[in-house]
Design a protein around this motif. Structure first.
Motif, mmCIF file in Angstrom:
data_model
loop_
_atom_site.group_PDB
_atom_site.id
_atom_site.type_symbol
_atom_site.label_atom_id
_atom_site.label_comp_id
_atom_site.label_asym_id
_atom_site.label_seq_id
_atom_site.Cartn_x
_atom_site.Cartn_y
_atom_site.Cartn_z
ATOM 1 N N ASP A 133 0.829 -1.265 -0.180
ATOM 2 C CA ASP A 133 0.203 0.130 -0.001
ATOM 3 C C ASP A 133 0.887 1.296 -0.017
ATOM 4 O O ASP A 133 0.361 2.057 -0.597
ATOM 5 C CB ASP A 133 -0.926 0.092 1.099
ATOM 6 C CG ASP A 133 -0.237 -0.170 2.533
ATOM 7 O OD1 ASP A 133 0.817 -0.469 2.627
ATOM 8 O OD2 ASP A 133 -0.731 0.217 3.591
ATOM 9 N N VAL A 134 2.054 1.323 0.473
ATOM 10 C CA VAL A 134 3.121 2.269 0.666
ATOM 11 C C VAL A 134 3.537 2.772 -1.078
ATOM 12 O O VAL A 134 3.446 3.706 -1.514
ATOM 13 C CB VAL A 134 3.949 2.161 1.493
ATOM 14 C CG1 VAL A 134 5.216 3.273 1.392
ATOM 15 C CG2 VAL A 134 3.712 1.922 3.019
ATOM 16 N N LEU A 135 3.773 1.526 -1.701
ATOM 17 C CA LEU A 135 4.023 1.669 -2.935
ATOM 18 C C LEU A 135 3.214 2.234 -3.610
ATOM 19 O O LEU A 135 3.209 3.124 -4.634
ATOM 20 C CB LEU A 135 4.487 0.299 -3.354
ATOM 21 C CG LEU A 135 5.905 -0.353 -2.488
ATOM 22 C CD1 LEU A 135 6.269 -1.848 -3.332
ATOM 23 C CD2 LEU A 135 7.002 0.521 -2.702
ATOM 24 N N SER A 179 0.562 4.066 -2.899
ATOM 25 C CA SER A 179 0.572 5.520 -2.612
ATOM 26 C C SER A 179 1.669 6.242 -3.272
ATOM 27 O O SER A 179 1.398 7.423 -3.938
ATOM 28 C CB SER A 179 0.596 5.703 -1.249
ATOM 29 O OG SER A 179 -0.598 5.022 -0.475
ATOM 30 N N ALA A 180 2.816 5.895 -3.101
ATOM 31 C CA ALA A 180 4.053 6.548 -3.885
ATOM 32 C C ALA A 180 3.803 6.659 -5.400
ATOM 33 O O ALA A 180 4.167 7.814 -6.075
ATOM 34 C CB ALA A 180 5.120 5.855 -3.497
ATOM 35 N N ARG A 181 3.136 5.673 -6.104
ATOM 36 C CA ARG A 181 3.040 5.768 -7.521
ATOM 37 C C ARG A 181 1.786 6.726 -7.565
ATOM 38 O O ARG A 181 2.057 7.502 -8.789
ATOM 39 C CB ARG A 181 2.249 4.340 -8.008
ATOM 40 C CG ARG A 181 3.608 3.188 -8.031
ATOM 41 C CD ARG A 181 3.203 2.004 -8.567
ATOM 42 N NE ARG A 181 4.159 0.924 -8.435
ATOM 43 C CZ ARG A 181 4.111 0.005 -7.406
ATOM 44 N NH1 ARG A 181 3.014 0.011 -6.682
ATOM 45 N NH2 ARG A 181 4.886 -0.984 -7.353
ATOM 46 N N GLY A 182 0.790 6.803 -6.759
ATOM 47 C CA GLY A 182 -0.357 7.655 -7.109
ATOM 48 C C GLY A 182 0.176 8.914 -6.940
ATOM 49 O O GLY A 182 -0.373 10.178 -7.372
ATOM 50 N N MET A 183 1.246 9.265 -6.163
ATOM 51 C CA MET A 183 1.860 10.610 -5.936
ATOM 52 C C MET A 183 2.870 11.117 -7.007
ATOM 53 O O MET A 183 3.497 12.195 -7.036
ATOM 54 C CB MET A 183 2.583 10.768 -4.580
ATOM 55 C CG MET A 183 1.550 10.522 -3.339
ATOM 56 S SD MET A 183 2.297 10.398 -1.856
ATOM 57 C CE MET A 183 3.383 12.125 -1.840
ATOM 58 N N ARG A 211 13.042 5.291 -9.829
ATOM 59 C CA ARG A 211 14.323 5.661 -9.279
ATOM 60 C C ARG A 211 13.901 6.346 -7.804
ATOM 61 O O ARG A 211 14.473 6.190 -6.937
ATOM 62 C CB ARG A 211 14.951 6.284 -10.321
ATOM 63 C CG ARG A 211 16.394 6.772 -9.784
ATOM 64 C CD ARG A 211 17.283 7.530 -10.732
ATOM 65 N NE ARG A 211 17.759 6.671 -11.891
ATOM 66 C CZ ARG A 211 18.360 7.167 -12.921
ATOM 67 N NH1 ARG A 211 18.790 8.346 -12.702
ATOM 68 N NH2 ARG A 211 18.496 6.351 -13.955
ATOM 69 N N ALA A 212 13.048 7.298 -8.138
ATOM 70 C CA ALA A 212 12.447 8.000 -7.045
ATOM 71 C C ALA A 212 11.992 7.339 -5.787
ATOM 72 O O ALA A 212 12.327 7.383 -4.655
ATOM 73 C CB ALA A 212 11.829 9.203 -7.227
ATOM 74 N N MET A 213 11.247 6.332 -6.161
ATOM 75 C CA MET A 213 10.710 5.133 -5.197
ATOM 76 C C MET A 213 11.729 4.497 -4.684
ATOM 77 O O MET A 213 11.853 4.155 -3.383
ATOM 78 C CB MET A 213 9.713 4.507 -5.927
ATOM 79 C CG MET A 213 8.673 3.433 -5.042
ATOM 80 S SD MET A 213 7.615 2.578 -5.949
ATOM 81 C CE MET A 213 6.627 3.784 -6.766
ATOM 82 N N LEU A 214 12.618 4.167 -5.405
ATOM 83 C CA LEU A 214 13.721 3.199 -4.634
ATOM 84 C C LEU A 214 14.327 4.010 -3.679
ATOM 85 O O LEU A 214 14.672 3.480 -2.621
ATOM 86 C CB LEU A 214 14.822 2.736 -5.954
ATOM 87 C CG LEU A 214 15.870 1.823 -5.342
ATOM 88 C CD1 LEU A 214 15.585 0.608 -4.573
ATOM 89 C CD2 LEU A 214 16.692 1.822 -6.675
#
Length: 237
Positions: free
Chosen positions: A132-134, A136-140, A145-148
């Motif tokens: 769910d954290v991932l 949310s990050a995609r939704g933002m 690379r930034a997510m990593l």
């Protein structure tokens, strides 16, 4: 003439039973301080360099295995195979290329042995980042690379630090085997003590220093983890 085992069984005594050969002696420590410190410095140097090299190699390998699922099996398998190679065979294989008595031989071996622990713990930690954290990050709008760098690696840090701690303590123990290639730090004193008619003070002092070094390095890494991961302190409070 009875063997050493027969002498011990018959109660006739052995060199190690001499009261002048205790398990620990402050006089030995005071008379050999320079030798002990030199061996400790060498042990510390080999440990830090080997774990640092292993970390630089292992974390990118773990990230690659995490990103490309088909590579996780081969990467874990390869590092696992390296870990199972007996140290004597490994040093013998490396000697023609790095020298029979050379720190490079020991460092390559120690680095190879530390890879599996760091790779496995890093990969496991990355896989345990909540979905769910991932999402949310995609939704933002986070890219891969930034997510990593901003989401996955920070959340995986506790597992990564655990791997580093295990690898460090294991490497402290494995450095002693480096005596086979002429660079074993405190291992030189331990093996030398056995070779010198089972000289107990030398064996025990070097062993205690080895254990103390492992504990100190583990505590340092634990403290570093608490500094770079303040949220873990709040969670445990």
């Amino acid at each position: 003439m009875p063997s050493m085992v027969h002498v011990a069984v018959l109660g006739l005594g052995a060199p190690g039973d001499d009261p002048r050969n205790p398990w620990f002696s402050w006089s030995y420590v005071s008379q050999n301080t320079d030798t002990l410190l030199a061996a400790l410095r060498e042990h510390l140097f080999l440990t830090i360099v080997a774990v640092s090299l292993a970390t630089v190699i292992a974390i990118p390998l773990a990230i690659l295995a995490y990103r490309v699922g088909s590579l996780s099996g081969p990467i874990l398998g390869f590092t696992g195979v390296l870990y199972t190679i007996p140290s004597l065979a490994l040093f013998a294989f490396l000697a023609p290329f790095t020298g029979i008595v050379a720190p490079t031989t020991v460092l390559i071996g120690l680095t190879m042995y530390a890879l599996l622990t760091i790779v496995r713990n890093t990969l496991t930690a990355l896989r345990q980042v909540p979905a769910d954290v991932l999402d949310s990050a995609r939704g933002m709008g986070y890219g891969r690379r930034a997510m990593l760098w901003r989401i996955e690696l920070p959340l995986a840090l506790p597992g990564i630090m655990t791997g580093l701690r295990i690898a460090t303590v294991s490497t402290v123990a494995l450095v002693t085997v480096g005596e086979l290639a002429g660079w074993g730090g405190l291992g030189e004193l331990i093996i030398g003590g056995f070779a010198s008619n089972y000289y107990r003070p030398q064996i025990m002092t070097a062993t205690l220093l080895c254990v103390a070094l492992a504990l100190v390095l583990d505590l340092i890494l634990l403290a570093v983890g608490r500094v770079i991961m303040p949220w873990t302190r709040r969670r445990s409070a």
